[in-house]
Structures are given as C-alpha cells and as structure tokens.
Design an enzyme around this catalytic site. Sequence first.
Site, PDB file in Angstrom:
ATOM      1  N   GLU A 152      26.632  40.088  31.758  1.00 42.22           N
ATOM      2  CA  GLU A 152      25.875  38.844  31.608  1.00 42.22           C
ATOM      3  C   GLU A 152      26.695  37.672  32.136  1.00 42.22           C
ATOM      4  OE1 GLU A 152      23.751  36.360  27.940  1.00 42.22           O
ATOM      5  OE2 GLU A 152      25.326  37.822  27.526  1.00 42.22           O
ATOM      6  N   LYS A 174      16.333  35.467  29.990  1.00 41.74           N
ATOM      7  CA  LYS A 174      16.668  35.847  28.618  1.00 41.74           C
ATOM      8  C   LYS A 174      15.771  35.127  27.625  1.00 41.74           C
ATOM      9  CE  LYS A 174      20.801  36.203  25.644  1.00 41.74           C
ATOM     10  NZ  LYS A 174      22.249  35.888  25.588  1.00 41.74           N
ATOM     11  N   CYS A 196      21.757  41.050  26.715  1.00 40.17           N
ATOM     12  CA  CYS A 196      22.619  40.865  25.563  1.00 40.17           C
ATOM     13  C   CYS A 196      21.860  40.740  24.230  1.00 40.17           C
ATOM     14  CB  CYS A 196      23.515  39.657  25.799  1.00 40.17           C
ATOM     15  SG  CYS A 196      25.012  39.621  24.756  1.00 40.17           S
TER      16      CYS A 196
END
Length: 260
Positions: free
Chosen positions: A44, A115, A150
Amino acid sequence: MERALKVIALPLDVAWADRDENLIAAETMMRHIGRGCDVFVLPELFTTGFVSDVSVLTGMADSDTCHPVLDAVRHMAATVNAAVCGSWAWRGDDGAFYNRCFFVEPDGETTSYDKQHLFALSAERRIYTPGTRPVPVVRFRGWNIAMAICYDVRFPECLRNFPARYDLILIPANWPDARRYAWEHLLIARAIENQAYVVGANRSGHDDFGTYGETTHIYDYLGMDVGVVCAEGPCAGAVEAVLSLDALRDARKGFPVLVP
C-alpha cells in the site's frame, strides 16, 4: 491442463516520500525475477509511505493529467510481461486525495479501486477521501482477480465473494507488527469464508507508525499459508506461490459454501 497462476508479493521497505527511490526498488526486484511471474503485488502507498503533509503529498500524487507512477508501472508490467498491483496516492479533479489501488496488465489495460475504509486511528481519514465504488473484479489469464487495500480486510461485507465473483484477491497493505495477529487472522478468515486465494502484500522496514516484519502472506482457499519466501539475494523477502485454479474449483464443488 493445469490452470496455474504464479504470484509474487514484494514487501518493499518503503522510503518515506521518495517516489523515485521506491519505483527503482520495485523495478529492480521485478527485473531480477524476470519473466515467468503472472502477477506482482506491491505494498500500500508503495511510492511514498503514509505522508500526512499535504504540501508534500501534492507533489507526489498522480492525477488524470500527470501520472508518472502509473506510466512507470505500465512500463514495468510490459517489461516483465506480468500484471502489477499496488496502491499509491491519486489526486482527483476536485483536489481530493485517494488511496488508489491499480491492477495494471502488460498491455497497459488498467483497473483501479479507491480504498473504502480509511484507518480511523491515523491521519489517513483526514488526508484521504474514501472510495465509493465496490471492489472490482478483473479477468486476467483465465482468473477472476479482485483487489482491496489494507484496512478493508476488517470489513468482510465489502469483500464477500458471492456468487463466486473472484478466485483471488490482492490486498496491498501497510500493517504494523503491533497488530500482526489481527492482520494474519483476518486474511485467513477472508480466504476461508470466500473460498479464494488471498495475497496480503505488506511493506517491510519501519516508519513513524511502527515496524513491519515478515508479514506478507499468500493463503489458499483453506486458509493455509502457501507462500514461499526468498531468503537471500536482491529479491530477499519476496513471497511467491503458484496457485491452482483447478484445485480451487474442485474445493468449491466438494464443499459448496458460496451458494444461497
């Protein structure tokens, strides 16, 4: 014929706010490994790490009109004839920053995902804007491949694999050792409940937010760690696995949990 996919995750020690150094590190590892891999997965925000200074981030982020990182990754993908996945900062037309994940194919075809779940205990929620689009699924070399980032792994509803949308999900991450137990067990849970391979590509090294150990993993659809770690040389720490689509389909057929 066995329908296999070779995946290699590269747990880079990300240099803070040094885009050029990080791109060189990623390309060096890929070139050393060479052809034969189907998908490379980077951590990431692999070009910058978590930069909370907006003035610094502005000079590092890609955008629709200026995307040096995307151009570099497209070149990498073409050079090694493999797809490359990772996330980096993207600035939208509205000036908002997004933690954007890309799946770049060798021919330059690109799929992106922003995200959705920003980490509440850091500045990420203040700096970045959450994505609103669902997790995408890409068809690549006979496989259905999804991606998330993540902290998304803590939210199973957004990764729910129904009805068997994906065979493999790639999760670039910056997940510190302080929460290692949660990281590893969440990846295992997502693999088991979704009957899919899961690649958790975590960074290594350390930054202001913690230390990152050997926590890059590739799990199969039973939650077993099938990744093999390269112990030495220029690619030390890289984790690879050859995944079987036939074995996955046989497992789903024999234990059909992805049905109503």
